[in-house]
Design a protein around this motif. Sequence first.
Motif, PDB file in Angstrom:
ATOM      1  N   ASP A 267       0.691  -1.183  -0.044  1.00  0.00           N
ATOM      2  CA  ASP A 267      -0.011  -0.039   0.043  1.00  0.00           C
ATOM      3  C   ASP A 267       0.998   1.429  -0.042  1.00  0.00           C
ATOM      4  O   ASP A 267       0.245   2.336  -0.680  1.00  0.00           O
ATOM      5  N   GLU A 268       2.101   1.208   0.736  1.00  0.00           N
ATOM      6  CA  GLU A 268       2.973   2.749   0.811  1.00  0.00           C
ATOM      7  C   GLU A 268       4.215   1.883   0.896  1.00  0.00           C
ATOM      8  O   GLU A 268       4.505   1.026   1.467  1.00  0.00           O
ATOM      9  N   GLY A 269       5.246   2.718   0.442  1.00  0.00           N
ATOM     10  CA  GLY A 269       6.602   2.584   0.430  1.00  0.00           C
ATOM     11  C   GLY A 269       7.442   3.785   0.421  1.00  0.00           C
ATOM     12  O   GLY A 269       6.918   4.729   0.103  1.00  0.00           O
ATOM     13  N   VAL A 270       8.730   3.834   0.140  1.00  0.00           N
ATOM     14  CA  VAL A 270       9.536   4.952   0.221  1.00  0.00           C
ATOM     15  C   VAL A 270      10.685   4.685  -0.820  1.00  0.00           C
ATOM     16  O   VAL A 270      11.138   3.662  -0.621  1.00  0.00           O
ATOM     17  N   LEU A 271      11.027   5.617  -1.584  1.00  0.00           N
ATOM     18  CA  LEU A 271      12.097   5.749  -2.447  1.00  0.00           C
ATOM     19  C   LEU A 271      13.177   6.724  -1.893  1.00  0.00           C
ATOM     20  O   LEU A 271      12.760   7.792  -1.684  1.00  0.00           O
ATOM     21  N   ARG A 272      14.269   6.330  -1.834  1.00  0.00           N
ATOM     22  CA  ARG A 272      15.393   7.199  -1.162  1.00  0.00           C
ATOM     23  C   ARG A 272      16.548   7.360  -2.205  1.00  0.00           C
ATOM     24  O   ARG A 272      16.893   6.718  -2.928  1.00  0.00           O
ATOM     25  N   LEU A 273      16.837   8.969  -2.267  1.00  0.00           N
ATOM     26  CA  LEU A 273      18.020   9.278  -3.084  1.00  0.00           C
ATOM     27  C   LEU A 273      19.131   8.581  -2.548  1.00  0.00           C
ATOM     28  O   LEU A 273      20.150   8.259  -3.500  1.00  0.00           O
ATOM     29  N   SER A 274      19.385   8.649  -1.319  1.00  0.00           N
ATOM     30  CA  SER A 274      20.876   7.911  -0.964  1.00  0.00           C
ATOM     31  C   SER A 274      20.887   6.257  -1.337  1.00  0.00           C
ATOM     32  O   SER A 274      21.863   5.897  -1.350  1.00  0.00           O
ATOM     33  N   ASP A 275      19.827   5.809  -1.612  1.00  0.00           N
ATOM     34  CA  ASP A 275      20.121   4.390  -2.334  1.00  0.00           C
ATOM     35  C   ASP A 275      20.639   4.359  -3.457  1.00  0.00           C
ATOM     36  O   ASP A 275      21.419   3.295  -4.018  1.00  0.00           O
ATOM     37  N   ALA A 276      20.803   5.696  -4.219  1.00  0.00           N
ATOM     38  CA  ALA A 276      21.605   5.604  -5.477  1.00  0.00           C
ATOM     39  C   ALA A 276      23.182   5.935  -5.182  1.00  0.00           C
ATOM     40  O   ALA A 276      23.807   5.897  -6.294  1.00  0.00           O
TER      41      ALA A 276
END
Length: 292
Positions: free
Chosen positions: A134-143
């Motif tokens: 239903d909900e998640g998070v994308l993070r710039l730091s993962d790149a």
Amino acid sequence: MKSLELKTPVNRQYKSSLFDKLFSTKKSILTLYNALSQSKYPPDTPVEITTLDDVLYRGRYNDLSFTIDGKLVVLIEQQSTINNNMPSRLVLYYAKILERYIKAQKGSIYASRLIKIPRPEFIVLYNGTDYYPDEGVLRLSDAFFELPKVHEINGGIEITARVLNINKGRNKDIVQKSIELDGYVDIVSEINKNKDSGMNLEEAIAKAVEDCASRNILTDFLEKYGGEVMSLLYAEWDWDEYVKVQRQEAALDSIFEIAKKLLGMGDSVERVSVATGLPYEQVETLCTQYNR
């Protein structure tokens, strides 16, 4: 309701989508934001649409951006696939919006006086066919490349994008608070069902719009924009198909590169074919580059 005539886009770079058109008024945007954030901004809250009108990616603008009361800038992207590069794209979008905002304030970032800027919020609305919670998070730091923790003392940047699954039946408490979002979800769901039943894209879209109109879903909107709705939807699905093809081609290019390296190291055609999944004949053709 009047019958809708199906009109396909003039070309594959049709720049608008049904999502863009649904949320092109300040009223629909504020209702959408209140639904997504569970906030209660009143109807007279100042809203300025800041959606970029220059193209960063093939024939597409960013989907939606706006400021609320001049203090908050919200960027919303609608995606049928989860793109892990979305935080990087959102940084570019925000930087462009921020540059325009500062120029409009007639301020200079080189002045000593602090220039107040709107706080950014990033939201991705996902309605693809692959599983997603239903909900998640994308993070710039993962790149970011991994570096020793000692670098953390020198500062840095983090961007997080909230991802909401808006497929039919998901996050209903949010979706149903926006008439436009709820209707959009219904139309997308109907198109997917029609395609799964064997209809081609144009048939699936036409039937979905007709069915939704008969159920009083987005009635005013469908009557107002008529055949343009068909083009908007066709363009939206056409773009999704283009993205899928590009990803498949990129993956195939990577596999070919791996095959070439293995052949260059002396592996046999049989071994490379098994390792990469490429047909024996394709691998054999690659062998000509190494005079084998």
